[in-house]
Scaffold this motif. Structure first.
Motif, PDB file in Angstrom:
ATOM      1  N   LEU A   1      11.507  23.135 -38.375  1.00  0.00           N
ATOM      2  CA  LEU A   1      11.746  22.241 -37.243  1.00  0.00           C
ATOM      3  C   LEU A   1      12.965  22.649 -36.420  1.00  0.00           C
ATOM      4  CD1 LEU A   1      11.105  18.813 -39.039  1.00  0.00           C
ATOM      5  CD2 LEU A   1       9.496  20.138 -37.641  1.00  0.00           C
TER       6      LEU A   1
ATOM      7  N   PHE B   1      12.540  22.015 -32.645  1.00  0.00           N
ATOM      8  CA  PHE B   1      12.502  20.593 -32.323  1.00  0.00           C
ATOM      9  C   PHE B   1      13.899  19.987 -32.382  1.00  0.00           C
ATOM     10  CE2 PHE B   1       8.212  21.577 -33.748  1.00  0.00           C
ATOM     11  CZ  PHE B   1       7.442  20.936 -32.787  1.00  0.00           C
TER      12      PHE B   1
ATOM     13  N   ALA C   1       7.241  24.251 -28.661  1.00  0.00           N
ATOM     14  CA  ALA C   1       7.687  23.022 -29.319  1.00  0.00           C
ATOM     15  C   ALA C   1       7.721  21.858 -28.327  1.00  0.00           C
ATOM     16  CB  ALA C   1       9.069  23.234 -29.938  1.00  0.00           C
TER      17      ALA C   1
ATOM     18  N   PHE D   1       5.330  18.508 -28.620  1.00  0.00           N
ATOM     19  CA  PHE D   1       5.903  17.155 -28.572  1.00  0.00           C
ATOM     20  C   PHE D   1       5.241  16.333 -27.471  1.00  0.00           C
ATOM     21  CE2 PHE D   1       8.890  14.545 -26.117  1.00  0.00           C
ATOM     22  CZ  PHE D   1       9.176  13.545 -27.045  1.00  0.00           C
TER      23      PHE D   1
END
Length: 301
Positions: free
Chosen positions: A54, A57, A271, A275
């Motif tokens: 991640l 993110f 990313a 999202f």
């Protein structure tokens, strides 16, 4: 079941090209979503790139510019929904009430034309009519005494959103009514005749016959529009904004473009896109849930 399949087989062949396009351009690229979880290097490819989880993110949510573009996106999307959705419905009803066929077809043609213009053409047209040197709007306002000197509208950051809303309304409304007119065309005309006999005027016929018939379609369109609240189109923004209006005009789609195409940060831009898509899906499901709670008869999804 087999008889039904054979009966409608020609229609399935008509549907086949659309299915192939969806598979090629919507499902096959999903393999690339894994880039959002890797430190992607083009030379190494997806398989050879290092897994970072991640990381992108975390970088996204710690980037102050992201919250600015997210705020701009939500602001523009909500205002677009509040203007386009009711105007489209009102315009559809007004169009349906025109009884003169030649006049009606003329109005439809005039309002449909902007839809087929490229946003590049529309953006150039907007810049020209709002130009401080030779622009029609400035000339009219100067002659009326509203302005003392020419104003460069496209360089005013506070003017960008109103300009975008008006331009988008002009370009999309005419074609958007096609779906609603198709719904209205399916209404049994004897219902209008019966209502007239009972003393209903035009307003009553619209209120108690036309609008209820349009309601399922309105629900579907509203749900789809709510799902796109975090995805303002790239083309209109890119062709209308400039350095002077950047702070208020920059949205997620242009942010992704800069990070991915300009800075070559493909993993980070993937990313952002992931999202955005997850939030859009959640909004669609929530809106559909509320629609079913409000009226269980209309199940969209």
């Amino acid at each position: 079941m087999q008889k039904e399949f054979k009966k409608y087989l020609p229609f399935y062949f008509f549907l086949l090209p659309s299915i192939i396009l969806v598979l090629l351009f919507c499902y096959m690229p999903m393999e690339g979503l894994v880039i959002a979880f890797k430190d992607y290097k083009m030379a190494r490819g997806i398989e050879g790139s290092q897994w970072v989880g991640l990381k992108h993110f975390q970088a996204l949510f710690s980037d102050p510019n992201f919250y600015r573009v997210l705020g701009n996106t939500l602001k523009i999307s909500i205002l677009t929904l509040l203007t386009t959705f009711p105007v489209t419905i009102v315009f559809t009803i007004l169009m349906n009430e025109i009884t003169h066929k030649k006049f009606k077809s003329t109005i439809q043609t005039i309002t449909y034309i902007p839809h087929f213009l490229s946003w590049v053409v529309v953006g150039t047209f907007v810049y020209q009519i709002l130009s401080p040197t030779g622009g029609v709007i400035n000339a009219v306002l100067l002659n009326m005494g509203i302005l003392e000197k020419p104003l460069y509208f496209m360089a005013q950051k506070d003017m960008f959103v109103p300009i975008y809303l008006i331009t988008n309304l002009w370009k999309t409304t005419g074609y958007s009514i096609v779906i609603y007119l198709a719904t209205i065309s399916g209404i049994d005309t004897t219902m209008y005749d019966a209502a007239s006999i009972d003393g209903a005027n035009r307003f009553h016929r619209v209120l108690y016959i036309t609008l209820p018939a349009m309601f399922p379609t309105m629900c579907t369109m509203l749900i789809l529009n709510i799902g796109s609240l975090v995805s303002v189109g790239f083309d209109p923004i890119f062709n209308l904004y400039n350095d002077a209006t950047f702070q208020t005009a920059d949205v997620i789609s242009t942010f992704v473009y800069r990070k991915g195409m300009v800075e070559s940060r493909y993993d980070f831009s993937t990313a952002i896109g992931l999202f955005q898509n997850i939030v859009s899906l959640a909004l669609v499901l929530i809106a559909n849930w509320f629609a079913r709670k409000a009226n269980p008869e209309y199940k969209i999804i």
